[in-house]
Write a protein that holds these residues in place. Sequence first.
Motif, PDB file in Angstrom:
ATOM      1  N   LYS A 181       0.647  -1.299  -0.004  1.00 46.79           N
ATOM      2  CA  LYS A 181       0.023  -0.175  -0.083  1.00 46.79           C
ATOM      3  C   LYS A 181       0.978   1.140   0.090  1.00 46.79           C
ATOM      4  CE  LYS A 181      -4.087  -2.083   2.242  1.00 46.79           C
ATOM      5  NZ  LYS A 181      -4.925  -2.079   3.325  1.00 46.79           N
ATOM      6  N   VAL A 182       1.964   1.207   0.702  1.00 46.01           N
ATOM      7  CA  VAL A 182       2.867   2.420   0.821  1.00 46.01           C
ATOM      8  C   VAL A 182       3.467   2.540  -0.614  1.00 46.01           C
ATOM      9  CG1 VAL A 182       5.109   3.262   1.681  1.00 46.01           C
ATOM     10  CG2 VAL A 182       3.425   2.192   3.089  1.00 46.01           C
ATOM     11  N   SER A 183       3.818   1.481  -1.296  1.00 43.73           N
ATOM     12  CA  SER A 183       4.611   1.576  -2.767  1.00 43.73           C
ATOM     13  C   SER A 183       3.445   2.331  -3.670  1.00 43.73           C
ATOM     14  CB  SER A 183       4.916   0.235  -3.116  1.00 43.73           C
ATOM     15  OG  SER A 183       6.126  -0.432  -2.551  1.00 43.73           O
ATOM     16  N   SER A 184       2.133   1.786  -3.548  1.00 41.48           N
ATOM     17  CA  SER A 184       1.224   2.304  -4.503  1.00 41.48           C
ATOM     18  C   SER A 184       1.128   3.594  -4.281  1.00 41.48           C
ATOM     19  CB  SER A 184      -0.118   1.315  -4.340  1.00 41.48           C
ATOM     20  OG  SER A 184       0.188   0.104  -4.507  1.00 41.48           O
ATOM     21  N   LEU A 185       0.752   4.251  -2.996  1.00 40.35           N
ATOM     22  CA  LEU A 185       0.591   5.498  -2.599  1.00 40.35           C
ATOM     23  C   LEU A 185       1.948   6.488  -3.314  1.00 40.35           C
ATOM     24  CD1 LEU A 185      -0.879   7.551  -1.515  1.00 40.35           C
ATOM     25  CD2 LEU A 185      -0.157   7.037   0.742  1.00 40.35           C
ATOM     26  N   VAL A 186       2.940   5.768  -3.031  1.00 35.35           N
ATOM     27  CA  VAL A 186       4.359   6.747  -3.230  1.00 35.35           C
ATOM     28  C   VAL A 186       4.336   6.921  -4.810  1.00 35.35           C
ATOM     29  CG1 VAL A 186       6.883   6.651  -3.236  1.00 35.35           C
ATOM     30  CG2 VAL A 186       5.528   6.312  -1.257  1.00 35.35           C
ATOM     31  N   SER A 187       3.896   5.675  -5.755  1.00 34.45           N
ATOM     32  CA  SER A 187       3.891   5.707  -7.109  1.00 34.45           C
ATOM     33  C   SER A 187       3.118   6.601  -7.547  1.00 34.45           C
ATOM     34  CB  SER A 187       3.572   4.437  -7.547  1.00 34.45           C
ATOM     35  OG  SER A 187       3.698   4.312  -8.860  1.00 34.45           O
ATOM     36  N   ALA A 188       1.902   6.846  -6.847  1.00 35.98           N
ATOM     37  CA  ALA A 188       1.010   7.666  -7.391  1.00 35.98           C
ATOM     38  C   ALA A 188       1.281   9.073  -6.864  1.00 35.98           C
ATOM     39  CB  ALA A 188      -0.456   7.432  -6.607  1.00 35.98           C
ATOM     40  N   PHE A 189       1.880   9.429  -5.870  1.00 32.54           N
ATOM     41  CA  PHE A 189       2.277  10.714  -5.849  1.00 32.54           C
ATOM     42  C   PHE A 189       3.541  11.150  -6.726  1.00 32.54           C
ATOM     43  CE2 PHE A 189       5.578  13.651  -3.601  1.00 32.54           C
ATOM     44  CZ  PHE A 189       4.628  14.476  -3.210  1.00 32.54           C
ATOM     45  N   CYS A 190       4.572  10.228  -7.003  1.00 28.73           N
ATOM     46  CA  CYS A 190       5.380  10.343  -8.195  1.00 28.73           C
ATOM     47  C   CYS A 190       4.729  10.864  -9.075  1.00 28.73           C
ATOM     48  CB  CYS A 190       6.297   9.361  -8.271  1.00 28.73           C
ATOM     49  SG  CYS A 190       7.353   8.701  -6.826  1.00 28.73           S
ATOM     50  N   ASP A 191       3.664  10.323  -9.835  1.00 23.96           N
ATOM     51  CA  ASP A 191       2.997  10.544 -10.849  1.00 23.96           C
ATOM     52  C   ASP A 191       2.280  12.123 -10.821  1.00 23.96           C
ATOM     53  OD1 ASP A 191       3.375   8.345 -12.192  1.00 23.96           O
ATOM     54  OD2 ASP A 191       1.627   7.266 -11.284  1.00 23.96           O
ATOM     55  N   LYS A 192       1.886  12.203  -9.659  1.00 24.94           N
ATOM     56  CA  LYS A 192       1.094  13.652  -9.298  1.00 24.94           C
ATOM     57  C   LYS A 192       2.019  14.649  -9.447  1.00 24.94           C
ATOM     58  CE  LYS A 192      -1.992  16.642  -7.613  1.00 24.94           C
ATOM     59  NZ  LYS A 192      -3.089  16.975  -8.155  1.00 24.94           N
ATOM     60  N   VAL A 193       3.311  14.559  -9.100  1.00 20.65           N
ATOM     61  CA  VAL A 193       4.245  15.745  -9.151  1.00 20.65           C
ATOM     62  C   VAL A 193       5.523  15.472 -10.123  1.00 20.65           C
ATOM     63  CG1 VAL A 193       3.761  16.293  -6.690  1.00 20.65           C
ATOM     64  CG2 VAL A 193       5.855  14.725  -7.267  1.00 20.65           C
ATOM     65  N   ALA A 194       5.201  14.572 -10.964  1.00 19.39           N
ATOM     66  CA  ALA A 194       6.081  14.359 -12.123  1.00 19.39           C
ATOM     67  C   ALA A 194       7.686  14.253 -11.552  1.00 19.39           C
ATOM     68  CB  ALA A 194       6.059  15.412 -12.961  1.00 19.39           C
ATOM     69  N   LEU A 195       7.838  13.402 -10.549  1.00 21.85           N
ATOM     70  CA  LEU A 195       9.095  13.257 -10.274  1.00 21.85           C
ATOM     71  C   LEU A 195      10.122  12.476 -11.368  1.00 21.85           C
ATOM     72  CD1 LEU A 195       9.073  12.168  -6.350  1.00 21.85           C
ATOM     73  CD2 LEU A 195       9.617  14.268  -7.395  1.00 21.85           C
ATOM     74  N   SER A 196      11.354  12.822 -11.221  1.00 21.70           N
ATOM     75  CA  SER A 196      12.439  12.172 -12.105  1.00 21.70           C
ATOM     76  C   SER A 196      12.386  10.876 -12.201  1.00 21.70           C
ATOM     77  CB  SER A 196      13.698  12.702 -11.925  1.00 21.70           C
ATOM     78  OG  SER A 196      14.269  12.336 -10.830  1.00 21.70           O
ATOM     79  N   GLU A 197      12.861   9.995 -13.042  1.00 21.45           N
ATOM     80  CA  GLU A 197      12.962   8.518 -13.186  1.00 21.45           C
ATOM     81  C   GLU A 197      13.723   8.102 -12.109  1.00 21.45           C
ATOM     82  OE1 GLU A 197      11.658   4.859 -14.137  1.00 21.45           O
ATOM     83  OE2 GLU A 197      10.954   6.897 -14.984  1.00 21.45           O
ATOM     84  N   LYS A 198      14.756   8.833 -11.667  1.00 24.93           N
ATOM     85  CA  LYS A 198      15.865   8.259 -10.570  1.00 24.93           C
ATOM     86  C   LYS A 198      15.210   8.651  -9.280  1.00 24.93           C
ATOM     87  CE  LYS A 198      19.829   7.369  -8.934  1.00 24.93           C
ATOM     88  NZ  LYS A 198      19.649   7.698  -7.347  1.00 24.93           N
ATOM     89  N   HIS A 199      14.291   9.440  -9.066  1.00 21.00           N
ATOM     90  CA  HIS A 199      13.791   9.727  -7.720  1.00 21.00           C
ATOM     91  C   HIS A 199      12.556   8.757  -7.615  1.00 21.00           C
ATOM     92  CE1 HIS A 199      15.197  13.876  -7.352  1.00 21.00           C
ATOM     93  NE2 HIS A 199      15.368  13.380  -6.069  1.00 21.00           N
ATOM     94  N   ARG A 200      12.084   8.487  -8.674  1.00 18.04           N
ATOM     95  CA  ARG A 200      10.977   7.411  -8.787  1.00 18.04           C
ATOM     96  C   ARG A 200      11.545   5.869  -8.443  1.00 18.04           C
ATOM     97  NH1 ARG A 200       5.977   8.585 -11.458  1.00 18.04           N
ATOM     98  NH2 ARG A 200       5.741   6.481 -11.683  1.00 18.04           N
ATOM     99  N   GLN A 201      12.718   5.589  -9.004  1.00 26.83           N
ATOM    100  CA  GLN A 201      13.056   4.231  -8.754  1.00 26.83           C
ATOM    101  C   GLN A 201      13.765   4.208  -7.212  1.00 26.83           C
ATOM    102  OE1 GLN A 201      16.139   3.969 -11.570  1.00 26.83           O
ATOM    103  NE2 GLN A 201      14.722   3.263 -13.237  1.00 26.83           N
ATOM    104  N   ASP A 202      14.284   5.303  -6.725  1.00 29.70           N
ATOM    105  CA  ASP A 202      14.953   5.524  -5.452  1.00 29.70           C
ATOM    106  C   ASP A 202      13.588   4.959  -4.342  1.00 29.70           C
ATOM    107  OD1 ASP A 202      17.411   5.585  -6.141  1.00 29.70           O
ATOM    108  OD2 ASP A 202      17.388   7.575  -5.898  1.00 29.70           O
TER     109      ASP A 202
END
Length: 448
Positions: A216-237
């Motif tokens: 659930k934490v992973s899904s929420l963080v992934s959705a937040f990354c989409d929301k604020v358009a984080l870089s691929e490096k930030h998303r992977q970390d």
Amino acid sequence: MPGIENIKHAKSPDTRGCILLVDDEPNILASLLRELRGAHQHILSATDGVNAINMMANNKVDLIVCDANMPGMSGADLLAVVQQRWPDTVRILLTGYPEHSNTIRAINEGRIYRYLTKPWNSDQLRITVNQGLALQHAQSERRRLEQINRQQYQELQELNNTLEARVVERTVELERANGELEQAHQSLQKSYVTATQVFSSLINLRLPPEKQSNAKVSSLVSAFCDKVALSEKHRQDLAIASALYNIGKLTWDDVLIAGSPDRMERNDRERYRTYPVVGESLLMSLEPANDAATIIRHHQERWDGAGFPDGLSGEAIPYGARVLKIATDYVELQMGMLLSRKLGHEEAIEAVRKYSGRLYDPALCEPYIEVMAMIESTQTSDDTVLVLDTARLEPGMVLVKDLHALSGMLLISAGKPLTERLINKLVVFEQNEDATYQLFVRVSEIED
């Protein structure tokens, strides 16, 4: 280039040289040998012109000293032959009659370098021979370098003629290679993230089902990354950190794992505060996870500086750790992992809003709250998503949410297209586990 290599690795010429002494009088030859042997180790001698020519044919002679008046072939005749066949050989005439016609012919036809008179001056003889050898070596080296220069010039001309085409060709090759390397790197990183998700599911085997928060934490963080358009490096970390953020709890016993911090004894609470550091230490040996390990270490820091393990505050806290902090608290509040009671969705959102600027980065709270509300709405009203059991699955459907076994092990990650073979394996797995799985799939993917 071959020419450049020739210059770099060519051997220096032998400055001692090879000398040929020619005189029909043995005592004269012996005297010349005594004069020159000390400085020149390679000295040949001949008593007539025919023998001298044979020696020239079988040896590389740098300098010849020849008597002008010899029976048979005179010195002038011999030097004329030498000039025609071995023009690089320095020619010195030895004569007792400088005005003699043979001397004049040797100068004209043999193009001699110098002539010396008999009896000779020893110093003058040695100086003349040494100068002649130096001249011969200098001329030989000049011709060698000229040859290299001509070869280099020709190669440069050929290179210039094809350079542009070769540059274009090489550029295309490099771009293609860079593209392939980038693609391989991205594939490797995605594989690494997927591997951490699988490992995260193994962590869940130690946690009670109601406290398996990683997915659930992973899904929420992934959705937040989409929301604020984080870089691929930030998303992977963040993907690695959110999947493994509670790896440090594996060292705990089952009682401590099942407890919530607000009801822990002092000793257990102190141990609880060390799990981010333990998690970091477990991952620091994996180079691709180093940045994720730093996020895990600091994800329990507070915006006001009252968190742990290092008491960092504000923007001194790594950005990824601030992102992960909100997600873990929101999920764990609803699962009863922070407080003795579970909070509902609205209560958890209200807690995030209430502690903005104290526990959480205020700049992140509102975007996060929007994501939380969106996820809740999607889960309850998104008619593009179907919840199906395995009997109703069809090849071509795409999974919307991660599918976990009853044990918490990750079976299929979100975004995976379903194939007939994969569906059959799920059916078998259900039978073995005596379970029924519900899969979230998107309607639009089915229609496609």
